[in-house]
Design an enzyme around this catalytic site. Structure first.
Site, PDB file in Angstrom:
ATOM      1  N   SER A   1      -0.711 -27.150 -78.906  1.00 26.16           N
ATOM      2  CA  SER A   1       0.648 -26.612 -78.961  1.00 26.16           C
ATOM      3  C   SER A   1       1.471 -27.154 -80.137  1.00 26.16           C
ATOM      4  O   SER A   1       1.055 -27.069 -81.281  1.00 26.16           O
ATOM      5  CB  SER A   1       1.300 -26.910 -77.614  1.00 26.16           C
ATOM      6  OG  SER A   1       2.541 -26.343 -77.509  1.00 26.16           O
TER       7      SER A   1
ATOM      8  N   ASP B   1       6.198 -22.200 -81.860  1.00 24.06           N
ATOM      9  CA  ASP B   1       5.492 -23.485 -81.911  1.00 24.06           C
ATOM     10  C   ASP B   1       4.040 -23.227 -82.327  1.00 24.06           C
ATOM     11  O   ASP B   1       3.653 -22.084 -82.616  1.00 24.06           O
ATOM     12  CB  ASP B   1       5.607 -24.262 -80.585  1.00 24.06           C
ATOM     13  CG  ASP B   1       4.772 -23.659 -79.484  1.00 24.06           C
ATOM     14  OD1 ASP B   1       4.450 -22.456 -79.570  1.00 24.06           O
ATOM     15  OD2 ASP B   1       4.423 -24.371 -78.531  1.00 24.06           O
TER      16      ASP B   1
ATOM     17  N   GLU C   1      12.643 -22.490 -70.190  1.00 26.59           N
ATOM     18  CA  GLU C   1      13.003 -23.881 -70.390  1.00 26.59           C
ATOM     19  C   GLU C   1      13.865 -23.925 -71.653  1.00 26.59           C
ATOM     20  O   GLU C   1      13.724 -23.074 -72.536  1.00 26.59           O
ATOM     21  CB  GLU C   1      11.747 -24.733 -70.611  1.00 26.59           C
ATOM     22  CG  GLU C   1      10.919 -24.896 -69.360  1.00 26.59           C
ATOM     23  CD  GLU C   1       9.784 -25.902 -69.551  1.00 26.59           C
ATOM     24  OE1 GLU C   1       9.686 -26.818 -68.736  1.00 26.59           O
ATOM     25  OE2 GLU C   1       9.001 -25.760 -70.512  1.00 26.59           O
ATOM     26  N   ALA C   2      14.722 -24.939 -71.731  1.00 28.52           N
ATOM     27  CA  ALA C   2      15.595 -25.043 -72.896  1.00 28.52           C
ATOM     28  C   ALA C   2      14.768 -25.079 -74.182  1.00 28.52           C
ATOM     29  O   ALA C   2      15.185 -24.575 -75.226  1.00 28.52           O
ATOM     30  CB  ALA C   2      16.457 -26.291 -72.783  1.00 28.52           C
ATOM     31  N   ASN C   3      13.545 -25.626 -74.107  1.00 28.64           N
ATOM     32  CA  ASN C   3      12.707 -25.755 -75.296  1.00 28.64           C
ATOM     33  C   ASN C   3      12.072 -24.437 -75.756  1.00 28.64           C
ATOM     34  O   ASN C   3      11.309 -24.428 -76.717  1.00 28.64           O
ATOM     35  CB  ASN C   3      11.635 -26.825 -75.082  1.00 28.64           C
ATOM     36  CG  ASN C   3      10.658 -26.477 -73.965  1.00 28.64           C
ATOM     37  OD1 ASN C   3      10.507 -25.311 -73.609  1.00 28.64           O
ATOM     38  ND2 ASN C   3       9.996 -27.474 -73.408  1.00 28.64           N
TER      39      ASN C   3
ATOM     40  N   PRO D   1       9.802 -39.281 -65.834  1.00 28.07           N
ATOM     41  CA  PRO D   1       8.658 -39.684 -66.649  1.00 28.07           C
ATOM     42  C   PRO D   1       8.102 -38.450 -67.354  1.00 28.07           C
ATOM     43  O   PRO D   1       8.051 -37.380 -66.752  1.00 28.07           O
ATOM     44  CB  PRO D   1       7.653 -40.211 -65.617  1.00 28.07           C
ATOM     45  CG  PRO D   1       7.997 -39.517 -64.348  1.00 28.07           C
ATOM     46  CD  PRO D   1       9.472 -39.213 -64.396  1.00 28.07           C
TER      47      PRO D   1
ATOM     48  N   ARG E   1      11.838 -40.062 -70.184  1.00 29.36           N
ATOM     49  CA  ARG E   1      12.864 -39.344 -70.946  1.00 29.36           C
ATOM     50  C   ARG E   1      14.227 -39.458 -70.254  1.00 29.36           C
ATOM     51  O   ARG E   1      14.316 -39.375 -69.027  1.00 29.36           O
ATOM     52  CB  ARG E   1      12.501 -37.867 -71.082  1.00 29.36           C
ATOM     53  CG  ARG E   1      11.182 -37.653 -71.792  1.00 29.36           C
ATOM     54  CD  ARG E   1      11.080 -36.252 -72.382  1.00 29.36           C
ATOM     55  NE  ARG E   1       9.697 -35.908 -72.690  1.00 29.36           N
ATOM     56  CZ  ARG E   1       9.054 -36.312 -73.781  1.00 29.36           C
ATOM     57  NH1 ARG E   1       9.663 -37.070 -74.668  1.00 29.36           N
ATOM     58  NH2 ARG E   1       7.798 -35.965 -73.988  1.00 29.36           N
TER      59      ARG E   1
HETATM   60  C1  16G Z   1       4.466 -29.064 -71.584  1.00 32.70           C
HETATM   61  C2  16G Z   1       4.895 -27.860 -70.812  1.00 32.70           C
HETATM   62  C3  16G Z   1       6.331 -27.539 -71.114  1.00 32.70           C
HETATM   63  C4  16G Z   1       7.206 -28.722 -70.824  1.00 32.70           C
HETATM   64  C5  16G Z   1       6.707 -29.940 -71.553  1.00 32.70           C
HETATM   65  C6  16G Z   1       7.453 -31.155 -71.064  1.00 32.70           C
HETATM   66  C7  16G Z   1       3.640 -25.850 -70.263  1.00 32.70           C
HETATM   67  C8  16G Z   1       2.828 -24.708 -70.785  1.00 32.70           C
HETATM   68  N1  16G Z   1       4.083 -26.706 -71.178  1.00 32.70           N
HETATM   69  O1  16G Z   1       4.461 -28.828 -72.957  1.00 32.70           O
HETATM   70  O2  16G Z   1       6.696 -26.450 -70.307  1.00 32.70           O
HETATM   71  O3  16G Z   1       8.531 -28.464 -71.199  1.00 32.70           O
HETATM   72  O4  16G Z   1       5.338 -30.124 -71.265  1.00 32.70           O
HETATM   73  O5  16G Z   1       6.948 -32.282 -71.657  1.00 32.70           O
HETATM   74  O6  16G Z   1       3.852 -25.994 -69.068  1.00 32.70           O
HETATM   75  P1  16G Z   1       7.291 -33.722 -71.110  1.00 32.70           P
HETATM   76  O7  16G Z   1       6.794 -33.808 -69.689  1.00 32.70           O
HETATM   77  O8  16G Z   1       6.607 -34.647 -72.039  1.00 32.70           O
HETATM   78  O9  16G Z   1       8.785 -33.858 -71.170  1.00 32.70           O
HETATM   79 MG    MG Z   2       3.058 -24.319 -77.042  1.00 31.97          MG
END
Ligand code: 16G
Ligand code: MG
Length: 560
Positions: A81, A299, A395-397, A523, A531
């Site tokens: 990703s 991305d 998601e905001a991202n 976490p 975070r």
């Molecule tokens: C992954 C997730 C994304 C989430 C991110 C959070 C999928 C396809 N991707 O990239 O949705 O926002 O993890 O990352 O589910 P974090 O747990 O490190 O904050």
């Molecule tokens: Mg991706």
């Protein structure tokens, strides 16, 4: 069941296991010592150099999952990703095109970590017994990969795993993650009344481009959209779709397309860079960008989309304006609920967000539709969105899509036979085309981009008008390195901590000192850190709250 009976059943179930073949193939893909893998929020992801054995073993999982689903096609995607180029990973796609059933995730972790042949076989046996898998059912797996230099090698390992189970292989080659999800669903629905589309890359382009062209027909063109493809697989895919959509229907400037340049992927560009740093991709201001231009970024595997623009000279940092996943959700929800009203049908639209959604977006959305909050990760949002007739999730991202329930699709189709007015007829036709345009298996940067472009065109809006829906509350995301992130446990869709004991109370006390403030701690599911998110009504309060909460986290855990 009597003990002996269950032993007999287990033996019977696992007798077809091609142990010798598996172990022979596995010898060529030894697990690196001293590395522990974990199936995280969206699959296994780490440095590509240590992933060979993981990919081989995920091939075994893919075969078993297909057998478990009576031979339906499942998918495996080699990608990391938005991560740096030297990383890689693997995501599993279930037969309806959604993400792998969560109950399998711990087994993926166990299999990836098995350190001896005996352990490997015993994990496979426990999967077969737990999920009552009939090994005689033939498996079919479609697999694809992104543009990372390590991907072809890892695909070979994956294929070795699949072959050990005699799996029928469908090599999809270079694909975006959402294209692979599409292919899985298209294969499994082919020839049925629910046929999703032709199971080919061309079928994917045709389906969404035809819908888009119908939607924008007769609507005046907008100025060109500038797309940052993160130097990833979104570049060839976007280029391909422009062969199906003429330039007047989709005026577009495609940038950051250097898929063959070492180190370029996600480097200083792409959706994650833009969202996290709240700034233009590096050097974009020199690419002839002007104030008011519509800009967007994918991305590395093109399943995230972020829009942005500058409301002043692009060279000035303060002119940068972000139109993130929350803004896309608001745009889509607003437009779709308006269509449903015009169509005069009894369909409930809802929206799903995570705790990271900006408070202003939640307020805006709640004035229009019911809003659900889920934990982070597409699988949770996707599932919650299925509860609505039309469920918008983002998601905001920038990960997100819109789901239309089978009942909603039936209602839309049926109502077209006797629409209550010409306006209703037009709205119904638009809704029908939206079900085709939107990739309903998973968030898809290309399909989401076409959705946004269509809505902006229908409204004749530039980025400023879209941005005017609401003003984001000032917000900040911090990373805290802790000794053991598993000590952090959350509840209430990750909005509150239940452990370490007493920490949530301290956070509450601190948040209470700031006007209109909100903060939560969770976490990470993809990195070894915790975070901290903070949001305040006053920009001047933000750093103080975010740093204060981060300090509380450090004090409670003993940072590294
Ligand atoms: C992954 C997730 C994304 C989430 C991110 C959070 C999928 C396809 N991707 O990239 O949705 O926002 O993890 O990352 O589910 P974090 O747990 O490190 O904050
Ligand atoms: Mg991706």
């Amino acid at each position: 069941m009597l003990m002996q009976d269950s032993i007999d059943l287990a033996l019977k179930m696992t007798t077809g296991l091609p142990t010798k073949l598996i172990l022979k193939a596995s010898a060529a893909h030894p697990k690196p010592e001293g590395v522990t893998f974990s199936y995280g929020t969206a699959g296994l992801r780490t440095k590509a150099a240590v992933l060979d054995s993981v990919c081989f073993r995920m091939g075994l999982i893919g075969a078993l999952r297909s057998k478990r689903l009576q031979g339906k096609v499942v998918g495996l995607m080699v990608t990391a990703s938005h991560n740096p180029e030297e990383d890689n990973g693997i995501k599993a796609v279930d037969s309806r095109g959604e993400m792998l059933e969560a109950a399998w995730e711990p087994f993926c972790t166990q299999l990836a970590n098995a350190s001896t042949d005996d352990e490997l076989i015993s994990v496979l046996e426990s999967i077969i017994i737990t999920f009552k898998i009939d090994l005689s059912i033939p498996a079919t797996v479609v697999y694809g990969h992104d543009t990372r230099p390590s991907s072809p090698h890892l695909v070979k390992a994956l294929v070795d795993g699949l072959v050990a189970f005699g799996t029928q292989l469908i090599d999809a080659g270079l694909k975006t993650t959402p294209q692979l999800h599409y292919l899985v669903k298209a294969h499994n629905t082919k020839g049925t009344p629910e046929a999703y589309g032709e199971p080919s890359e061309e079928g994917y382009y045709k389906k969404i481009s035809q819908a888009y062209l119908k939607l924008v027909a007769g609507k005046p063109s907008l100025s060109p959209l500038v797309v940052d493809c993160a130097n990833g697989v979104g570049a060839p895919a976007l280029l391909a779709i422009t062969k199906y959509i003429a330039a007047d229907a989709l005026p577009v400037r495609i940038l950051r397309t250097s898929t063959g340049v070492q180190g370029a992927l996600n480097n200083g560009c792409g959706a994650d860079f833009v969202k996290t740093n709240q700034r233009l991709p590096i050097g974009l201001e020199k690419d002839g960008i002007e104030a008011g231009d519509r800009l967007c970024a994918f991305d590395g595997d093109a399943d995230r989309l972020i829009y942005f623009y500058c409301n002043g000279p692009p060279s000035t940092k303060s002119s940068f304006r972000l139109l993130d996943g929350d803004k896309i959700a608001s745009l889509a929800t607003d437009y779709i609920s308006e269509l449903v009203k015009k169509a005069d049908i009894d369909i409930k639209v809802g929206c799903v967000q995570t705790a990271y959604a900006n408070g202003s977006s939640t307020k805006y959305l709640k004035q229009r539709v019911p809003v659900t909050c889920t934990p982070t990760g597409v699988k949770y949002l996707h599932h919650a969105a299925e509860a609505y007739d039309i469920g918008v999730y983002f998601e905001a991202n920038g990960h997100g899509t819109v789901l239309f329930s089978p009942e909603a699709v039936r209602t839309i189709k049926a109502a077209q036979a006797s629409p209550s007015s010409p306006a209703a007829q037009d709205a119904l036709e638009q809704l029908e085309q939206l079900t085709e345009l939107i990739n309903q298996t998973v968030g898809d940067a290309i399909s989401d981009m076409l959705l946004v472009e269509f809505i902006l065109r229908a409204r004749q809006w530039g980025p400023e008008e879209w941005d005017g829906a609401y003003e984001d509350l000032p917000n900040k995301l911090l990373k805290v390195n802790v000794k053991d992130r598993s000590a952090f446990k959350t509840t209430d869709a990750e909005r509150r901590l239940t452990s370490p004991a007493g920490l949530q109370e301290k956070i509450d006390e601190l948040v209470g000192k700031y006007k209109g403030a909100r903060s939560f701690v969770r976490p990470s599911g993809t990195e070894d850190c915790v975070r901290v998110y903070a949001e305040t009504a006053l920009a001047s309060d933000l750093d103080s709250l975010a740093n204060g909460v981060a300090k509380l986290v450090q004090e409670s855990s003993g940072s590294t």
